[in-house]
Design a protein around this motif. Structure first.
Motif, PDB file in Angstrom:
ATOM      1  N   GLY A 154     -11.418   4.178 -18.224  1.00  0.00           N
ATOM      2  CA  GLY A 154     -11.152   4.158 -16.724  1.00  0.00           C
ATOM      3  C   GLY A 154      -9.817   4.845 -16.349  1.00  0.00           C
ATOM      4  O   GLY A 154      -9.067   5.138 -17.048  1.00  0.00           O
ATOM      5  N   ILE A 155      -9.907   5.263 -15.053  1.00  0.00           N
ATOM      6  CA  ILE A 155      -8.961   5.699 -14.399  1.00  0.00           C
ATOM      7  C   ILE A 155      -7.737   4.705 -13.919  1.00  0.00           C
ATOM      8  O   ILE A 155      -8.384   4.036 -13.118  1.00  0.00           O
ATOM      9  N   PRO A 156      -6.849   4.651 -14.189  1.00  0.00           N
ATOM     10  CA  PRO A 156      -5.496   3.856 -13.814  1.00  0.00           C
ATOM     11  C   PRO A 156      -5.567   3.762 -12.249  1.00  0.00           C
ATOM     12  O   PRO A 156      -5.756   4.905 -11.633  1.00  0.00           O
ATOM     13  N   PRO A 157      -5.482   2.678 -11.699  1.00  0.00           N
ATOM     14  CA  PRO A 157      -5.350   2.647 -10.165  1.00  0.00           C
ATOM     15  C   PRO A 157      -4.336   3.537  -9.433  1.00  0.00           C
ATOM     16  O   PRO A 157      -4.643   4.022  -8.381  1.00  0.00           O
ATOM     17  N   GLU A 158      -3.047   3.735  -9.934  1.00  0.00           N
ATOM     18  CA  GLU A 158      -2.005   4.480  -9.387  1.00  0.00           C
ATOM     19  C   GLU A 158      -2.452   5.854  -9.515  1.00  0.00           C
ATOM     20  O   GLU A 158      -2.202   6.923  -8.402  1.00  0.00           O
ATOM     21  N   GLU A 159      -3.394   6.250 -10.582  1.00  0.00           N
ATOM     22  CA  GLU A 159      -3.735   7.781 -10.596  1.00  0.00           C
ATOM     23  C   GLU A 159      -4.878   8.024  -9.425  1.00  0.00           C
ATOM     24  O   GLU A 159      -5.148   8.942  -8.978  1.00  0.00           O
ATOM     25  N   ALA A 160      -5.837   6.917  -9.398  1.00  0.00           N
ATOM     26  CA  ALA A 160      -6.878   7.073  -8.255  1.00  0.00           C
ATOM     27  C   ALA A 160      -6.456   6.847  -7.044  1.00  0.00           C
ATOM     28  O   ALA A 160      -7.075   7.015  -6.163  1.00  0.00           O
ATOM     29  N   GLN A 161      -5.131   6.536  -6.611  1.00  0.00           N
ATOM     30  CA  GLN A 161      -4.651   6.229  -5.524  1.00  0.00           C
ATOM     31  C   GLN A 161      -5.214   5.247  -4.766  1.00  0.00           C
ATOM     32  O   GLN A 161      -5.619   5.497  -3.315  1.00  0.00           O
ATOM     33  N   PHE A 162      -5.534   4.307  -5.429  1.00  0.00           N
ATOM     34  CA  PHE A 162      -6.291   3.197  -5.021  1.00  0.00           C
ATOM     35  C   PHE A 162      -5.497   2.483  -3.544  1.00  0.00           C
ATOM     36  O   PHE A 162      -6.017   2.325  -2.627  1.00  0.00           O
ATOM     37  N   LEU A 163      -4.048   2.167  -3.807  1.00  0.00           N
ATOM     38  CA  LEU A 163      -3.726   1.719  -2.611  1.00  0.00           C
ATOM     39  C   LEU A 163      -3.355   2.667  -1.422  1.00  0.00           C
ATOM     40  O   LEU A 163      -3.516   2.152  -0.376  1.00  0.00           O
ATOM     41  N   GLU A 164      -3.233   3.849  -1.897  1.00  0.00           N
ATOM     42  CA  GLU A 164      -2.993   4.709  -0.493  1.00  0.00           C
ATOM     43  C   GLU A 164      -4.470   5.029   0.123  1.00  0.00           C
ATOM     44  O   GLU A 164      -4.649   4.974   1.320  1.00  0.00           O
ATOM     45  N   THR A 165      -5.372   4.618  -0.773  1.00  0.00           N
ATOM     46  CA  THR A 165      -6.880   4.759  -0.135  1.00  0.00           C
ATOM     47  C   THR A 165      -6.973   3.606   1.004  1.00  0.00           C
ATOM     48  O   THR A 165      -7.591   3.817   2.073  1.00  0.00           O
ATOM     49  N   ARG A 166      -6.665   2.529   0.263  1.00  0.00           N
ATOM     50  CA  ARG A 166      -6.618   1.269   1.083  1.00  0.00           C
ATOM     51  C   ARG A 166      -5.949   1.408   2.558  1.00  0.00           C
ATOM     52  O   ARG A 166      -6.420   0.807   3.616  1.00  0.00           O
ATOM     53  N   LYS A 167      -4.716   2.064   2.371  1.00  0.00           N
ATOM     54  CA  LYS A 167      -3.735   1.987   3.461  1.00  0.00           C
ATOM     55  C   LYS A 167      -4.510   2.982   4.326  1.00  0.00           C
ATOM     56  O   LYS A 167      -4.382   2.766   5.530  1.00  0.00           O
ATOM     57  N   PHE A 168      -4.931   4.069   3.996  1.00  0.00           N
ATOM     58  CA  PHE A 168      -5.743   5.042   4.824  1.00  0.00           C
ATOM     59  C   PHE A 168      -6.878   4.535   5.594  1.00  0.00           C
ATOM     60  O   PHE A 168      -7.005   4.723   6.807  1.00  0.00           O
ATOM     61  N   GLN A 169      -7.517   3.905   4.947  1.00  0.00           N
ATOM     62  CA  GLN A 169      -8.759   3.018   5.706  1.00  0.00           C
ATOM     63  C   GLN A 169      -8.119   2.151   6.799  1.00  0.00           C
ATOM     64  O   GLN A 169      -8.977   1.785   7.775  1.00  0.00           O
ATOM     65  N   ILE A 170      -7.083   1.266   6.362  1.00  0.00           N
ATOM     66  CA  ILE A 170      -6.623   0.458   7.641  1.00  0.00           C
ATOM     67  C   ILE A 170      -6.241   1.314   8.706  1.00  0.00           C
ATOM     68  O   ILE A 170      -6.690   1.162   9.930  1.00  0.00           O
ATOM     69  N   ASN A 171      -5.648   2.377   8.735  1.00  0.00           N
ATOM     70  CA  ASN A 171      -5.526   3.168   9.872  1.00  0.00           C
ATOM     71  C   ASN A 171      -6.626   4.023  10.466  1.00  0.00           C
ATOM     72  O   ASN A 171      -6.574   4.304  11.586  1.00  0.00           O
ATOM     73  N   GLU A 172      -7.789   4.252   9.439  1.00  0.00           N
ATOM     74  CA  GLU A 172      -8.855   4.572  10.037  1.00  0.00           C
ATOM     75  C   GLU A 172      -9.764   3.670  10.937  1.00  0.00           C
ATOM     76  O   GLU A 172     -10.125   4.021  12.121  1.00  0.00           O
ATOM     77  N   ILE A 173      -9.491   2.354  10.655  1.00  0.00           N
ATOM     78  CA  ILE A 173     -10.283   1.375  11.406  1.00  0.00           C
ATOM     79  C   ILE A 173      -9.297   1.255  12.854  1.00  0.00           C
ATOM     80  O   ILE A 173      -9.999   1.090  13.643  1.00  0.00           O
ATOM     81  N   ALA A 174      -7.936   1.285  12.721  1.00  0.00           N
ATOM     82  CA  ALA A 174      -7.058   1.073  13.522  1.00  0.00           C
ATOM     83  C   ALA A 174      -7.489   2.392  14.628  1.00  0.00           C
ATOM     84  O   ALA A 174      -7.358   2.230  15.941  1.00  0.00           O
ATOM     85  N   ARG A 175      -7.621   3.393  14.123  1.00  0.00           N
ATOM     86  CA  ARG A 175      -7.953   4.712  14.907  1.00  0.00           C
ATOM     87  C   ARG A 175      -9.225   4.598  15.565  1.00  0.00           C
ATOM     88  O   ARG A 175      -9.408   5.059  16.866  1.00  0.00           O
ATOM     89  N   LEU A 176     -10.188   3.858  15.029  1.00  0.00           N
ATOM     90  CA  LEU A 176     -11.388   3.614  15.772  1.00  0.00           C
ATOM     91  C   LEU A 176     -11.477   2.890  17.067  1.00  0.00           C
ATOM     92  O   LEU A 176     -11.694   3.049  17.960  1.00  0.00           O
ATOM     93  N   TYR A 177     -10.404   1.755  16.864  1.00  0.00           N
ATOM     94  CA  TYR A 177     -10.275   1.042  18.122  1.00  0.00           C
ATOM     95  C   TYR A 177      -9.144   1.399  19.116  1.00  0.00           C
ATOM     96  O   TYR A 177      -8.649   0.523  19.712  1.00  0.00           O
ATOM     97  N   ARG A 178      -8.218   2.496  18.463  1.00  0.00           N
ATOM     98  CA  ARG A 178      -7.185   2.933  19.203  1.00  0.00           C
ATOM     99  C   ARG A 178      -6.027   1.733  19.325  1.00  0.00           C
ATOM    100  O   ARG A 178      -5.505   1.621  20.221  1.00  0.00           O
TER     101      ARG A 178
END
Length: 430
Positions: free
Chosen positions: A264-288
């Motif tokens: 498996g790909i280690p989570p730090e290499e897959a940027q798992f935490l960065e992806t989750r953080k970006f998705q939070i901003n994506e939802i926040a952008r949806l509702y401004r």
């Protein structure tokens, strides 16, 4: 937006005489991430829940009043209007005003529409408001082009409906607050429009949960130098000992020359935490929603967080407030009242700065004559000073005058000095 044509193509509504329903072209359902998205799975993500909660609770907490236009200009609160108690205190015997508005706003943010049944007396006055679930509502037109609503009642959420099945409601019996839409009648669901972004968020959360359920270790293979007669037995025995968060970091014992190979790909290499953080901003952008309001403080500081909060009121909350105010006035005020009364949600309290800034602002207004003591006390939620004690007086600094009067005093003084000289000249001629 109904039980029969929910977010799917139905009949077109090009002409106002069409008998067309509420047609949606975006579906709740499976996304490209493979995760099904609907109003309930979306609320299971912390970002969506936080955004919906912030906007719903903020709008529900705003003071809601009925005002009358004054003949001399300005406005005044009308406590005696029948709508005042309904909107400000108790829309129906089962709900407070806060709960009613919070519920309606959450419907608006999830489904893109908010509906409430209007209970009227014989003269058309509003007696109560009861929320209706948006996913059970259809908006239709009759042969004469007039709107009507069909509510598919399947449960006991509304005490005014005595039977189950389709219930027809006339336009004057429904308070409808639509969100953003293409026809001006029915709004689109923000969740349905951005279902792929929500689906990615759900997939990330599921991946994280699975990651820790498997001992916070990526998958791998067990290599055996020989031929195994029962590979499943080896796999099951391995999982029984080492799988799960409680078994993480245990020392593995490998027999018969077996080796463990991580694939498996280690989570730090897959940027798992960065992806989750970006998705939070994506939802926040949806509702401004400013990121700091959903817990992302990376780009926030003591110097700019107050400005971001003011921008939230100006650019995020204000459009919702106007949408609410105009919908309430359109549906609840009688035709003869619309030129005399209006309904207002007050956001002034959210725009107030810190104590020192407010006091400096009040001092400026007081000294320049456009705020009285009672004006200031009202904004600070304090009792007024009696009028006989000067509470409503407007004062101004004595060293200020109109531009056209500049130098007037000096001119009068020079005229007084010239008069004796003229008199003396006349006496000399005698």
């Amino acid at each position: 937006m109904g039980i029969r044509s929910l977010f799917g193509f139905s009949r077109t509504r090009d002409m106002p005489t069409n008998t067309a329903g509420s047609g949606y072209s975006f579906l709740f359902g499976r996304t490209t991430s493979g995760k099904p998205v609907n109003e309930r799975t979306a609320m299971q993500t912390t970002a969506v829940y936080a955004c919906v909660r912030i906007l719903s609770e903020t709008l529900a907490s705003l003071p809601l009043h009925v005002y009358a236009y004054k003949d001399s200009g300005g406005k005044e609160l009308v406590y005696s209007h029948p709508l005042y108690n309904i909107l400000h205190d108790e829309p129906n015997p089962e709900m407070t005003s806060f709960v009613f508005r919070e519920t309606m706003m959450s419907h608006l943010l999830i489904w893109g529409n908010a509906y409430a049944q209007i209970i009227r007396n014989g003269s058309g006055r509003v007696l109560g408001l009861y929320p209706l679930l948006p996913d059970k509502m259809d908006v239709e037109r009759d042969d004469k082009g007039r709107l009507y609503y069909i509510y598919a009642r399947q449960s006991n959420e509304n005490p005014n409906f005595k039977r189950h099945g389709d219930i027809v409601l006339q336009q004057e019996d429904v308070l409808h607050i639509p969100g953003l839409g293409f026809d001006g009648l029915v709004g689109y669901s923000p969740i349905a429009m951005a279902k792929n972004a929500v689906g990615i968020t759900l997939a990330c959360e599921e991946y994280g949960a699975s990651f820790f359920a498997n001992g916070a270790n990526p998958g791998g293979v067990l290599e055996h130098p020989g031929v195994l007669k029962d590979p499943s037995k080896v796999r099951e025995s391995w999982n029984a000992v080492y799988q799960g968060a409680n078994n993480a970091h245990k020392v593995a014992v490998l027999e018969e020359g077996m080796k463990y190979q991580q694939i498996g790909i280690p989570p730090e290499e897959a940027q798992f935490l960065e992806t989750r953080k970006f998705q939070i901003n994506e939802i926040a952008r949806l509702y401004r929603i400013p990121p700091h309001m959903v817990g992302d403080l990376e780009k926030s500081s003591f110097s700019n967080i107050e400005q971001q909060s003011l921008e939230f009121v100006k650019y995020t909350l204000d459009p919702w407030v106007i949408r609410w105010e105009q919908s309430l006035q359109k549906a609840l005020l009688l035709s003869g009242e619309k030129g005399k009364y209006f309904i207002k949600l007050n956001v002034d309290g959210l725009l107030r700065g810190d104590y020192e800034s407010r006091m400096n602002g009040y001092a400026t207004g007081r000294q320049n004559g456009w705020l009285s003591s009672n004006d200031i006390r009202e904004m600070e939620d304090m009792n007024p000073i009696p009028e006989e004690e000067g509470g409503n007086q407007y004062l101004i600094n004595g060293n200020m005058c109109k531009l056209k009067d500049a130098g007037l005093f000096a001119g009068k003084q020079s005229e007084k000095q010239e008069e004796p000289q003229q008199l003396n000249g006349k006496r000399g001629k005698r």
